[in-house]
Design an enzyme around this catalytic site. Structure first.
Site, PDB file in Angstrom:
ATOM      1  N   LYS A  52       0.875  -1.171   0.000  1.00 24.19           N
ATOM      2  CA  LYS A  52       0.000   0.000   0.000  1.00 24.19           C
ATOM      3  C   LYS A  52       0.907   1.214   0.000  1.00 24.19           C
ATOM      4  CE  LYS A  52      -4.468   0.974   0.171  1.00 24.19           C
ATOM      5  NZ  LYS A  52      -5.644   0.240  -0.299  1.00 24.19           N
TER       6      LYS A  52
ATOM      7  N   ASP B 189      -6.848   4.501  -4.455  1.00 23.59           N
ATOM      8  CA  ASP B 189      -7.507   4.402  -3.146  1.00 23.59           C
ATOM      9  C   ASP B 189      -8.082   5.803  -2.916  1.00 23.59           C
ATOM     10  OD1 ASP B 189      -7.706   2.495  -0.630  1.00 23.59           O
ATOM     11  OD2 ASP B 189      -7.199   4.428   0.209  1.00 23.59           O
TER      12      ASP B 189
END
Ligand code: NDP
Length: 457
Positions: free
Chosen positions: A138, A178
């Site tokens: 991430k 995201d």
């Protein structure tokens, strides 16, 4: 003989699960979100480890909870007035046991290394659950895209990629979007990557536009996936979402497409929100108008209500006080606390499915579970985005392009598989309705088996 809590290699005795947990807390002191996510997984591992204590061998849990690599870097950029700004960029490459690192990028002023580490940890189990051979990672930045011009977003994205590119590759690390990173940002990021590498490696990022290598359905995948998962979960319990009254928090990518699919099922979504407030629209949210306001005009939700006579805008308020059969937290972490959960239960909620990552606090989850509410954890319910990314990578590698319908069908089948894997693991451990337990255990077993098989690396 003294106990050696810091010695993960001691061959003398099997540590207890709690001793491992304490060691991870000490090593990551202050990383609140990361430790919250670790604690949730460890709670689920208790019944598994009681039956199969060999999972405690060889510091396997310590290895699974320690990122393989963390990169923190400077992102300088110039605004339209010529002023220079500096943001911080992050990429946490958590686990490559099952495949290349895979997980999105978040641009939001609250992003810290803790945020990114927690998201990458969650991604490890989520990606394992898809069964698609994806590792986990991430990334992101504390850059705030709100109020920035297109040119500023482009310059920031280019500067961000000017450092990040050296850590990426279609067999190494494959980011996606995201919060704050949608199709526009993925385009600018890919453009800069392509320029630096002098190669059109379309498999290096997912979430691309279908016109240049993206997957039809990737934009919709997380939101649709949440609705598919929730419907499968309700079906397994003899219920349905058709004709249900629903509330959804957020009005970004996940929220919009969750609303669209729920309404396609025949449900009515009567409320949604953004970080400024919420709207209640008793006739059902008009998705086309919501997309126009949030995705095209990039305005606040009051603009939605201004054009819809039946709708009301509530500045500064959320959606959890609105009576509903099903609730879908789709905004951000820890957005639904214990009091919100009690209010939802008192108002008759029967189903809660997490579209966002860790949106419900542990206390809220316990309230739902004690009240017998069907609860779908984000790790399983929002895996549709990464599952679609897996399909995008596969089609990029094969230079193929499937139709929207074929991708959507695959997505629906993958969500049913994820539900099945989670429900089966929960049933095996004697708690058939506990999908938090089931998703954590099923994801853990896949990644832990691979980690063990690859040796101490
Ligand atoms: P977007 O940026 O598209 O939308 C986020 C939405 O949440 C916006 O409506 C935003 O409001 C609102 N929001 C953000 N922070 C807050 C806050 N602190 N309080 C209230 N509202 C807030 O992001 P996504 O829809 O992509 O992501 C939402 C969640 O889903 C995140 O947890 C993400 O990690 C998770 N997720 C996303 C996936 C994807 O494919 N996109 C995949 C799996 C999980 P505003 O418009 O005011 O900014």
């Amino acid at each position: 003989m003294p106990t050696r809590h810091d010695d993960t290699s001691s061959p003398e005795a099997k540590p207890s699960l709690n001793a491992v947990r304490e060691r991870i807390h000490t090593r990551n002191a202050g990383d609140h979100d990361f430790l919250q996510a670790v604690d949730e997984v460890f709670e689920s591992l208790e019944p598994l480890v009681a039956q199969e204590p060999e999972w405690l061998d060889d510091a396997l849990l310590d290895r699974i909870c320690e990122p393989e690599r963390q990169v923190v870097f400077r992102v300088p950029w110039t605004d339209d007035a010529g002023r220079v700004h500096v943001n911080r960029g992050f990429r946490v490459q958590f686990s490559s046991a099952l495949g290349p690192y895979k997980g999105g990028l978040r641009f939001h002023p609250t992003v810290t290394l803790d945020t990114v580490k927690f998201l990458a940890f969650e991604q490890t189990f989520k990606n394992a659950l898809t069964g698609l051979g994806l590792g986990s990672g991430k990334g992101g930045s504390d850059f705030d895209p709100k109020g920035k011009s297109d040119a500023e977003i482009m310059r920031f994205s280019q500067s961000f990629m000017t450092e990040l590119w050296r850590h990426l590759g279609d067999e190494t690390d494959v980011p996606a979007g995201d919060i704050g990173v949608g199709g526009r940002e993925i385009g600018y990021l890919f453009g800069q990557y392509k320029r630096l590498r002098n190669r059109h490696e379309s498999g290096v990022l997912t979430g691309k536009s279908p016109s240049w290598g993206g997957l039809d359905v990737r934009t919709q995948a997380t939101g649709y996936g949440v609705a598919y998962f929730a419907e499968t979960m309700m079906d397994a319990r003899g219920g349905t979402l058709h004709s249900a009254t629903c509330v959804v928090s957020g009005s970004g990518n996940v929220a919009i497409y969750a609303i669209e699919k729920l309404q396609a099922f025949g449900a009515t979504v009567v409320a949604c929100s953004d970080s400024s407030g919420s709207v209640i629209d008793p006739d059902g949210i008009d998705v086309a108008w919501l997309r126009e306001v949030k995705e095209v005009r990039r305005e606040r939700l009051d603009a939605y209500a201004a054009e819809r006579p039946a709708a009301s805008y509530r500045p500064g308020e959320g959606v959890w006080d609105v009576a509903c059969d099903a609730a879908f937290p789709c905004a951000t972490q820890n957005e639904l606390g214990e009091e919100d959960a009690r209010m939802l239960v008192a108002n008759g909620v029967r189903c809660v499915a997490e579209g966002a990552n860790m949106p419900c606090t542990p206390e809220a989850v316990h309230v739902f579970q004690e009240a017998g509410v069907a609860f779908a954890p984000g790790k399983a319910a929002n895996a549709g985005g990464v599952a679609a990314s897996g399909l995008e990578m596969r089609q990029n590698a094969a230079r193929e392009r499937w139709s929207f319908e074929r991708n959507d069908e695959q997505l629906r089948a993958l969500m049913a598989d994820i539900h099945h894997a989670s429900a089966s693991a929960a049933a095996r451990l004697g708690r058939p309705n506990d999908l938090v337990l089931g998703a954590n255990v099923a994801g853990f077993e896949r990644v832990a088996e691979a980690t063990r098989a690859l040796g101490v690396v």
